[in-house]
Scaffold this active site. Structure first.
Site, PDB file in Angstrom:
ATOM      1  N   GLU A 203      43.823  25.945  45.933  1.00 51.46           N
ATOM      2  CA  GLU A 203      43.133  27.210  46.144  1.00 51.46           C
ATOM      3  C   GLU A 203      43.684  28.284  45.208  1.00 51.46           C
ATOM      4  O   GLU A 203      44.888  28.330  44.942  1.00 51.46           O
ATOM      5  CB  GLU A 203      43.304  27.667  47.596  1.00 51.46           C
ATOM      6  CG  GLU A 203      42.879  26.606  48.613  1.00 51.46           C
ATOM      7  CD  GLU A 203      43.223  26.962  50.048  1.00 51.46           C
ATOM      8  OE1 GLU A 203      43.228  28.178  50.372  1.00 51.46           O
ATOM      9  OE2 GLU A 203      43.486  26.044  50.837  1.00 51.46           O
ATOM     10  N   GLU A 312      36.869  34.865  52.730  1.00 55.64           N
ATOM     11  CA  GLU A 312      37.456  34.488  54.008  1.00 55.64           C
ATOM     12  C   GLU A 312      38.195  35.695  54.569  1.00 55.64           C
ATOM     13  O   GLU A 312      38.842  36.444  53.837  1.00 55.64           O
ATOM     14  CB  GLU A 312      38.429  33.319  53.818  1.00 55.64           C
ATOM     15  CG  GLU A 312      39.150  32.880  55.085  1.00 55.64           C
ATOM     16  CD  GLU A 312      40.189  31.792  54.824  1.00 55.64           C
ATOM     17  OE1 GLU A 312      40.867  31.392  55.784  1.00 55.64           O
ATOM     18  OE2 GLU A 312      40.322  31.351  53.661  1.00 55.64           O
TER      19      GLU A 312
END
Length: 397
Positions: A203, A312
């Protein structure tokens, strides 16, 4: 796979140190986390950037990397299917009308630079450790599983686009914002997820996370796990694994951000599996930052099965209400360019090390009245989407 935080945990949990006081445990952890610097730089945002010799970086605390030989650059970069393919990012910050927008630098650059042969590491302070629930959990994601379509991930909420298949990397441009975060243990981010099976991720993106950094600055981050965040992985260089080769980019370093209706600051990220070494390399703009060795992974040692892009947030539901933490700029996708958060010029890398444009993206927006997403195709932006929102509002109580 051995626990990556074993080397930190040992200062407080093995027999030889089990009688250390809380203060001694913190000091031992700080000594382990902060490698001796060749030079230190005080940033305008309050960070201290330590220039650590490249061979002394945290990566080499990992048992699998004790005898690892550093690769300074990849042998091959992904190639475009067609050099004139406008749907593949050209590594330029191109605005919606085709004009150029601003490149960005990290704030610590104004006060110095790290010498060749070193890497910049944001120093961990005592107060950073004390904000966490435990020394062992410092720098790790909590109460989360890999974001899968049509699943609920605890108190984490998403507005993401994704594609399934066999992938060897991805490239995308993300504009930078400074979203409001309601609680110190909530965060807001925009990122790329490279997913292997249902357990492994690489990520990279930007985030605002007061509980980790102690402020509300917008910061570059990386993360990885090979067991669905259960024991392995951490943010940036807080544990061993990622090998940094760049002396100009600080993981966890602050960025200047975009202004609603004004200047749009953006970063282009490229992550790909280099065919010869099979390591996963990270490039920011035109800077090679470093790599995740293939030996860290099982599924990702071969290929990725999904790529996700998007936002997110953590919603703790304080007081029985949805959080007012922003995603992206805090505005919904319908607001468009210079107002909403975007990810554009999206590309994926195939088995031939070729970067192509996905023309169809699936989306997940589990709380669309709080945070939404809207995809499209454009001559300058290729495959793109706007995403984000304000969190709590009249339709998101």
């Amino acid at each position: 796979m051995m626990l990556l935080l074993l080397s930190v945990t040992r200062y407080c949990c093995v027999d030889s140190n089990r009688f250390l006081s809380s203060e001694e445990k913190v000091e031992a952890a700080l000594k382990h986390l902060n490698k001796p610097p060749v030079k230190s730089i005080k940033s305008t945002d309050g960070d201290i950037i330590d220039c650590v010799h490249i061979s002394h970086q945290p990566a080499f605390d990992h048992p699998l990397l004790k005898n690892h030989t550093i690769k300074m650059r990849p042998t091959y970069n992904p190639k475009r299917l067609n050099k004139n393919d406008i749907n593949v990012s050209s590594m330029m910050n191109t605005s919606k009308d085709g004009s150029s927008s601003s490149y960005v630098t990290q704030l610590w650059h104004t006060n110095g630079k790290c010498p060749k042969g070193t890497i910049p590491i944001r120093r961990t302070k005592k107060e950073d450790l004390l904000r966490g629930n435990s020394i062992e959990g410092f720098g790790k994601k909590k109460n989360v599983s890999i974001a899968q379509p049509n699943t609920i991930n605890s108190n984490h909420e998403y507005a993401i686009a994704y594609t399934n298949g066999e992938f060897y990397g991805t490239q995308a441009t993300l504009n930078l914002w400074n979203p409001y975060v309601q609680e110190s243990n909530e965060f807001s981010l925009a990122q790329i997820w490279i997913v292997g099976g249902s357990l492994e991720t690489i990520e990279v993106g930007w985030q605002v996370y007061p509980g980790l950094y102690g402020d509300t600055n917008t910061r570059l981050f990386i993360y990885w796990t090979n067991d669905d965040y259960q024991t392995t992985g951490c943010y940036n260089l807080k544990c061993s694994g990622f090998i940094q080769t760049n002396n100009r980019i600080a993981l966890g370093g602050s960025f200047s951000t975009s202004q609603i209706g004004g200047t749009q600051n953006a970063i282009t990220l490229l992550v790909w599996k280099e065919p010869k070494t099979e390591n996963w390399w990270l490039q920011l703009q035109n800077e090679i930052v470093g790599y995740w060795p293939s030996s860290l992974f099982s599924y990702l040692s071969v290929s990725a099965s999904q790529i996700h892009w998007g936002g997110e947030v953590v919603n703790l539901g304080t007081g029985g209400h949805h959080t007012s933490t922003d995603m992206g700029s805090g505005l919904f996708p319908i607001e468009g360019y210079t107002k909403a958060s975007y990810i554009r010029n999206i590309g994926t890398v195939d088995a031939f090390n070729t970067l192509t444009t996905p023309t169809v993206l699936s989306v997940v927006h589990d709380q669309y009245n709080c945070y939404d997403i809207s995809t499209g195709i454009d001559a300058n932006w290729g495959s793109y989407f706007y995403f984000g929102g304000p969190g709590r509002n009249v339709n998101c109580p």
